[in-house]
Design a protein around this motif. Structure first.
Motif, PDB file in Angstrom:
ATOM      1  N   ARG A   1     -33.938 -59.072 -21.464  1.00  0.00           N
ATOM      2  CA  ARG A   1     -32.690 -59.811 -21.544  1.00  0.00           C
ATOM      3  C   ARG A   1     -31.651 -59.202 -20.629  1.00  0.00           C
ATOM      4  NH1 ARG A   1     -30.475 -60.828 -27.503  1.00  0.00           N
ATOM      5  NH2 ARG A   1     -29.209 -59.090 -26.861  1.00  0.00           N
ATOM      6  N   LYS A   2     -30.879 -60.038 -19.970  1.00  0.00           N
ATOM      7  CA  LYS A   2     -29.801 -59.537 -19.142  1.00  0.00           C
ATOM      8  C   LYS A   2     -28.681 -59.048 -20.039  1.00  0.00           C
ATOM      9  CE  LYS A   2     -30.068 -62.123 -14.867  1.00  0.00           C
ATOM     10  NZ  LYS A   2     -29.370 -63.047 -13.979  1.00  0.00           N
ATOM     11  N   ARG A   3     -28.121 -57.901 -19.683  1.00  0.00           N
ATOM     12  CA  ARG A   3     -27.000 -57.371 -20.437  1.00  0.00           C
ATOM     13  C   ARG A   3     -25.716 -57.866 -19.782  1.00  0.00           C
ATOM     14  NH1 ARG A   3     -27.512 -51.125 -20.937  1.00  0.00           N
ATOM     15  NH2 ARG A   3     -25.681 -51.482 -22.206  1.00  0.00           N
ATOM     16  N   SER A   4     -24.829 -58.350 -20.599  1.00  0.00           N
ATOM     17  CA  SER A   4     -23.551 -58.769 -20.039  1.00  0.00           C
ATOM     18  C   SER A   4     -22.717 -57.530 -19.764  1.00  0.00           C
ATOM     19  CB  SER A   4     -22.813 -59.711 -21.004  1.00  0.00           C
ATOM     20  OG  SER A   4     -22.551 -59.049 -22.203  1.00  0.00           O
ATOM     21  N   PRO A   5     -21.952 -57.560 -18.669  1.00  0.00           N
ATOM     22  CA  PRO A   5     -21.145 -56.381 -18.358  1.00  0.00           C
ATOM     23  C   PRO A   5     -20.097 -56.155 -19.442  1.00  0.00           C
ATOM     24  CG  PRO A   5     -20.641 -58.203 -16.865  1.00  0.00           C
ATOM     25  CD  PRO A   5     -21.788 -58.626 -17.734  1.00  0.00           C
ATOM     26  N   ALA A   6     -19.887 -54.906 -19.762  1.00  0.00           N
ATOM     27  CA  ALA A   6     -18.891 -54.562 -20.779  1.00  0.00           C
ATOM     28  C   ALA A   6     -17.499 -54.847 -20.232  1.00  0.00           C
ATOM     29  CB  ALA A   6     -19.021 -53.095 -21.149  1.00  0.00           C
ATOM     30  N   THR A   7     -16.633 -55.316 -21.097  1.00  0.00           N
ATOM     31  CA  THR A   7     -15.262 -55.567 -20.702  1.00  0.00           C
ATOM     32  C   THR A   7     -14.501 -54.257 -20.776  1.00  0.00           C
ATOM     33  OG1 THR A   7     -15.388 -57.784 -21.618  1.00  0.00           O
ATOM     34  CG2 THR A   7     -13.198 -56.913 -21.230  1.00  0.00           C
ATOM     35  N   SER A   8     -13.851 -53.904 -19.669  1.00  0.00           N
ATOM     36  CA  SER A   8     -13.085 -52.668 -19.640  1.00  0.00           C
ATOM     37  C   SER A   8     -11.790 -52.854 -20.414  1.00  0.00           C
ATOM     38  CB  SER A   8     -12.777 -52.284 -18.195  1.00  0.00           C
ATOM     39  OG  SER A   8     -11.803 -53.161 -17.657  1.00  0.00           O
ATOM     40  N   PRO A   9     -11.203 -51.760 -20.885  1.00  0.00           N
ATOM     41  CA  PRO A   9      -9.914 -51.882 -21.577  1.00  0.00           C
ATOM     42  C   PRO A   9      -8.864 -52.532 -20.697  1.00  0.00           C
ATOM     43  CG  PRO A   9     -10.841 -49.701 -21.929  1.00  0.00           C
ATOM     44  CD  PRO A   9     -11.706 -50.404 -20.912  1.00  0.00           C
TER      45      PRO A   9
ATOM     46  N   GLN B   1      -9.367 -54.760 -18.321  1.00  0.00           N
ATOM     47  CA  GLN B   1      -9.659 -56.191 -18.246  1.00  0.00           C
ATOM     48  C   GLN B   1      -9.217 -56.896 -19.518  1.00  0.00           C
ATOM     49  OE1 GLN B   1     -10.838 -57.754 -15.437  1.00  0.00           O
ATOM     50  NE2 GLN B   1     -10.274 -59.594 -16.539  1.00  0.00           N
ATOM     51  N   SER B   2      -9.424 -56.253 -20.653  1.00  0.00           N
ATOM     52  CA  SER B   2      -8.975 -56.835 -21.917  1.00  0.00           C
ATOM     53  C   SER B   2      -7.464 -57.021 -21.936  1.00  0.00           C
ATOM     54  CB  SER B   2      -9.384 -55.939 -23.091  1.00  0.00           C
ATOM     55  OG  SER B   2     -10.776 -55.888 -23.200  1.00  0.00           O
ATOM     56  N   ILE B   3      -6.749 -56.032 -21.411  1.00  0.00           N
ATOM     57  CA  ILE B   3      -5.284 -56.120 -21.361  1.00  0.00           C
ATOM     58  C   ILE B   3      -4.851 -57.245 -20.440  1.00  0.00           C
ATOM     59  CG2 ILE B   3      -3.190 -54.938 -20.569  1.00  0.00           C
ATOM     60  CD1 ILE B   3      -4.491 -52.327 -21.617  1.00  0.00           C
TER      61      ILE B   3
ATOM     62  N   GLU C   1      -5.844 -58.705  -9.304  1.00  0.00           N
ATOM     63  CA  GLU C   1      -5.502 -57.991 -10.532  1.00  0.00           C
ATOM     64  C   GLU C   1      -4.273 -57.127 -10.250  1.00  0.00           C
ATOM     65  OE1 GLU C   1      -6.869 -58.325 -13.670  1.00  0.00           O
ATOM     66  OE2 GLU C   1      -7.826 -59.998 -12.660  1.00  0.00           O
ATOM     67  N   PRO C   2      -3.341 -57.074 -11.184  1.00  0.00           N
ATOM     68  CA  PRO C   2      -2.128 -56.284 -10.975  1.00  0.00           C
ATOM     69  C   PRO C   2      -2.381 -54.789 -11.136  1.00  0.00           C
ATOM     70  CG  PRO C   2      -2.109 -57.255 -13.149  1.00  0.00           C
ATOM     71  CD  PRO C   2      -3.332 -57.785 -12.452  1.00  0.00           C
TER      72      PRO C   2
END
Length: 91
Positions: free
Chosen positions: A3-11, A13-15, A53-54
């Motif tokens: 299964r392909k792993r989805s990339p983890a969302t960085s903190p 990116q979440s912000i 991205e800022p």
């Protein structure tokens, strides 16, 4: 088949994702938010369209203009401090 792993969302990116949501919810134009934050409206537009991205200081300025406590930064270094205080809109 693996299964392909989805990339983890960085903190970060979440912000930025949450910041976009809040700006949309408050129905602020790029120009209005630019006036409140001191950030160029063109930069805000590119951020909202996910073209750019800022930087950390820009995230801080946008968050402050929106009344949010996103990340407490250490002075002069631009690195996250050890203590994070989520604002009411982030939690």
């Amino acid at each position: 088949m693996a299964r392909k792993r989805s990339p983890a969302t960085s903190p970060r990116q979440s912000i930025t994702d949450r910041l976009r949501e809040i700006i949309r919810e408050r129905d602020l134009s790029d120009h209005q938010l630019g006036k409140l934050s001191g950030v160029d409206p063109g930069l805000i537009g590119r951020f909202m369209r996910r073209e750019r991205e800022p930087s950390g200081p820009t995230i801080d300025r946008l968050g402050e203009a929106l009344g949010l406590a996103l990340v407490e930064r250490s002075r002069g270094r631009g690195r996250p401090a050890t203590r994070h205080e989520p604002g009411p809109d982030i939690a």
